[in-house]
Design a protein around this motif. Structure first.
Motif, PDB file in Angstrom:
ATOM      1  N   GLY A 269       0.803  -1.228   0.000  1.00 56.54           N
ATOM      2  CA  GLY A 269       0.000   0.000   0.000  1.00 56.54           C
ATOM      3  C   GLY A 269       0.827   1.266   0.000  1.00 56.54           C
ATOM      4  O   GLY A 269       0.279   2.367   0.066  1.00 56.54           O
TER       5      GLY A 269
ATOM      6  N   TYR B 100     -14.306  -7.554   2.724  1.00 54.66           N
ATOM      7  CA  TYR B 100     -13.524  -6.409   3.195  1.00 54.66           C
ATOM      8  C   TYR B 100     -14.226  -5.133   2.768  1.00 54.66           C
ATOM      9  O   TYR B 100     -14.646  -5.007   1.619  1.00 54.66           O
ATOM     10  CB  TYR B 100     -12.117  -6.450   2.597  1.00 54.66           C
ATOM     11  CG  TYR B 100     -11.098  -5.689   3.412  1.00 54.66           C
ATOM     12  CD1 TYR B 100     -10.440  -6.297   4.468  1.00 54.66           C
ATOM     13  CD2 TYR B 100     -10.804  -4.373   3.119  1.00 54.66           C
ATOM     14  CE1 TYR B 100      -9.512  -5.606   5.223  1.00 54.66           C
ATOM     15  CE2 TYR B 100      -9.879  -3.675   3.875  1.00 54.66           C
ATOM     16  CZ  TYR B 100      -9.237  -4.304   4.924  1.00 54.66           C
ATOM     17  OH  TYR B 100      -8.319  -3.613   5.674  1.00 54.66           O
TER      18      TYR B 100
ATOM     19  N   ASP C 152      -6.532   2.492  -0.155  1.00 52.59           N
ATOM     20  CA  ASP C 152      -5.713   1.647   0.727  1.00 52.59           C
ATOM     21  C   ASP C 152      -6.417   0.327   1.025  1.00 52.59           C
ATOM     22  O   ASP C 152      -5.791  -0.732   1.093  1.00 52.59           O
ATOM     23  CB  ASP C 152      -5.438   2.355   2.054  1.00 52.59           C
ATOM     24  CG  ASP C 152      -4.727   3.676   1.863  1.00 52.59           C
ATOM     25  OD1 ASP C 152      -3.734   3.693   1.118  1.00 52.59           O
ATOM     26  OD2 ASP C 152      -5.184   4.680   2.435  1.00 52.59           O
TER      27      ASP C 152
ATOM     28  N   TRP D 208      -5.207  -3.587   1.001  1.00 51.08           N
ATOM     29  CA  TRP D 208      -5.327  -4.423   2.207  1.00 51.08           C
ATOM     30  C   TRP D 208      -6.297  -5.584   1.988  1.00 51.08           C
ATOM     31  O   TRP D 208      -6.061  -6.703   2.445  1.00 51.08           O
ATOM     32  CB  TRP D 208      -5.794  -3.557   3.391  1.00 51.08           C
ATOM     33  CG  TRP D 208      -4.851  -2.444   3.716  1.00 51.08           C
ATOM     34  CD1 TRP D 208      -3.504  -2.412   3.494  1.00 51.08           C
ATOM     35  CD2 TRP D 208      -5.188  -1.188   4.317  1.00 51.08           C
ATOM     36  NE1 TRP D 208      -2.985  -1.211   3.913  1.00 51.08           N
ATOM     37  CE2 TRP D 208      -3.980  -0.442   4.432  1.00 51.08           C
ATOM     38  CE3 TRP D 208      -6.374  -0.625   4.792  1.00 51.08           C
ATOM     39  CZ2 TRP D 208      -3.949   0.831   4.984  1.00 51.08           C
ATOM     40  CZ3 TRP D 208      -6.328   0.654   5.344  1.00 51.08           C
ATOM     41  CH2 TRP D 208      -5.132   1.368   5.440  1.00 51.08           C
TER      42      TRP D 208
ATOM     43  N   ARG E 195      -5.151  -9.416   2.199  1.00 46.24           N
ATOM     44  CA  ARG E 195      -5.738 -10.323   3.195  1.00 46.24           C
ATOM     45  C   ARG E 195      -6.349 -11.540   2.524  1.00 46.24           C
ATOM     46  O   ARG E 195      -6.157 -12.691   2.962  1.00 46.24           O
ATOM     47  CB  ARG E 195      -6.789  -9.563   3.991  1.00 46.24           C
ATOM     48  CG  ARG E 195      -7.626 -10.400   4.933  1.00 46.24           C
ATOM     49  CD  ARG E 195      -8.487  -9.490   5.797  1.00 46.24           C
ATOM     50  NE  ARG E 195      -9.496 -10.243   6.513  1.00 46.24           N
ATOM     51  CZ  ARG E 195     -10.714 -10.487   6.044  1.00 46.24           C
ATOM     52  NH1 ARG E 195     -11.056 -10.059   4.848  1.00 46.24           N
ATOM     53  NH2 ARG E 195     -11.587 -11.171   6.762  1.00 46.24           N
TER      54      ARG E 195
END
Lengths: 416, 95
Positions: free
Chosen positions: A68, A108, A183, A187, A191
């Motif tokens: 990131g 997410y 971001d 992420w 993940r």
């Protein structure tokens, strides 16, 4: 660990002690089936789709800094599929469809917000061009709507429609366009890829390629040699620097693109506005900052910071149509290094070296392409054939006269 | 950025138009056997270094001269400015 509303409430009642790291801090193994160079949005998406869609395992993503920290954290977060060329529009529409299902897919919250994007029209000629583009979009299944000045004012009453040089005569809207928390894209993919066994290796810079009998069999890194059946470069911005280590010269120049954010304001801007004629576009983040930008600085740069003439140019463009912008203070400005290709379009292709693949040349538009770029690159890596939405993104299109030049500027990277 | 023009002295870079890698001075011979391959490389491939870069700047808002500027692409520091005409002649171009 699955994220859910229930989990958030549960953790709130237990002092937030139950959250674990979202991905492992993996150490490099001696060899993998796939090594992806570059832990940005595109590299992480590639790893995720390789694992999920193509059932591949033993995948590593190498990142020279941290996840990131590159262009996925430096862009202005806009998603859209308002392209005209046949080689582009199906690709970006596929990407927009993946954005629409991304949060459920990754479990997410990427804050995908389809608040709509509007390209402003100032002349009859521009209207003709935008009508044509809108029709091309609809032929490929995307949404596009021509808006009158009255319709635009209903949503954006603050726009200065009577600017002397660029009066607003209408606009082309794509209501499914919008913004995403950038971001969270990095992420979320990190993940989800990690959960499928992908090793995400940070602080690991590639210093060279291992070649055996003309075939790429791995990479030299600051954390040792890592063998791989297939090596996938995915470092847009630094593509020339990386591929030079394999002896390749690319149809790419690196340029710096600046972006800006104002202090946080109450909600004033409900969608994304682009004022192409004045080199300005703007949206409002969920934190309240007006996020805006304009043209690239226009000269080769790896500096991740730009110069003041472009700051002035962007702010002038903003003030011309958006006079209330002058009441807001500029909070931050920054620069990112982008691969400007010779026709303004990207490359997802095999190289002339067996075992070495390339993804880059995203110009200033890589963020919106993240899901489709990862999907198409994973397809190429797993099957050695381009995905049907990315068949035009070949290296040899410059030799064969098959450029995908949306703006018709020719081989002048700073004009795309 | 300020460009120290060999004739006019320091000028703001925004008076200039950027025209890319200075190797573009050396246009290939169109009658060569492999002219198509040479023109592909000339037209489309670039070294794009991170570090000192020799590049063409055209003084469009000034005296309309072409310059060869040596500039570090990591820091934007300019270390050398020459008239493109002088560079071209020194490197073997006749005009």
């Amino acid at each position: 660990m699955r994220y859910s509303g229930f989990k958030v409430i549960r953790e709130a009642l237990h002092g937030h002690r139950g959250w674990g790291p979202a991905w492992r801090d993996a150490a490099p193994a001696s060899d993998y089936d796939y090594v992806i160079i570059g832990g940005g949005g595109h590299g992480l998406a590639t790893a995720y789709y390789l694992a999920k869609e193509f059932g591949e395992s033993r995948i590593a993503v190498l990142e020279k800094g941290w996840i990131g920290g590159g262009n996925v954290g430096r862009n202005t977060t806009i998603i859209r599929s308002n392209y005209e060329r046949d080689g582009n529009e199906p690709f970006y529409e596929f990407s927009l469809k993946l954005w629409e299902g991304l949060e459920q897919e990754l479990n997410y919250n990427a804050m995908v917000s389809q608040r709509g994007i509007l390209n402003l029209i100032h002349s009859d000629a521009q209207r003709d061009a935008f009508v044509r583009r809108g029709n091309a979009m609809r032929l490929h299944g995307a949404d596009a709507e021509l808006m009158s000045t009255e319709q635009i004012l209903a949503k954006y009453p603050f726009l200065n429609v009577d600017n002397a040089r660029f009066p607003i005569k209408g606009g082309l809207a794509q209501h499914r366009g919008g913004t995403v928390r950038h971001d969270a894209v990095a992420w979320g993919y990190a993940r989800a890829a990690d959960a499928r066994g992908v090793d995400i290796i940070q602080n690991c810079e590639v210093t060279g390629f291992r070649m055996e009998n003309g075939r790429c069999t791995g990479v030299e890194t600051t954390r040792g040699t890592i063998g791989a059946k297939k090596v996938a470069a995915c470092v847009a911005g630094s593509s020339s620097r990386l591929m030079e280590k394999a002896g390749m010269r690319l149809p790419i120049e690196s340029h710096v693109l600046q972006a800006f954010v104002s202090e946080g304001l109450k909600p004033v801007l409900p969608g994304v506005i682009t004022f192409g004629a004045g080199h300005f576009y703007c949206s409002q983040s969920d934190k309240g900052g007006l996020v805006f930008g304009g043209d690239i600085d226009g000269y080769n740069s790896y500096a991740q910071r730009g110069n003041l003439p472009v700051v002035e140019d962007v702010c002038e463009g903003g003030m011309a149509i958006f006079p209330m912008l002058g009441r807001a203070r500029l909070l931050r400005m920054w620069g990112g290094v982008v691969d400007m290709s010779m026709d303004g379009s990207p490359i997802i292709d095999r190289t002339h070296i067996d075992g070495l693949y390339f993804n880059g040349g995203w110009c200033y538009g890589g963020f919106k392409a993240t899901p489709a770029s990862g999907f198409a690159y994973a397809h190429l890596l797993a099957t050695d054939r381009p995905h049907e939405i990315a068949t035009a993104y070949r290296f040899d299109r410059f030799q064969k006269g098959l450029m995908i030049d949306e703006k018709g500027m020719g081989n002048q990277p700073n004009l795309h | 950025m300020l460009i120290d023009h060999p004739i006019l002295g320091p000028r703001d870079a925004s008076e200039f138009v950027y025209k890319g890698d200075a190797n573009l001075i050396h246009r290939p011979d169109w009658q060569a056997e492999d002219a198509a391959a040479q023109f592909f490389e000339y037209g489309y491939l670039r070294d794009n270094p991170a570090g000192p870069h020799r590049e063409l700047w055209f003084h469009e808002q000034g005296d309309r001269s072409w310059l060869v500027v040596t500039r570090d692409t990591r820091t934007h520091e300019i270390t050398k400015v020459e008239l493109a005409r002088d560079v071209a002649r020194r490197e073997g171009r006749s005009k």
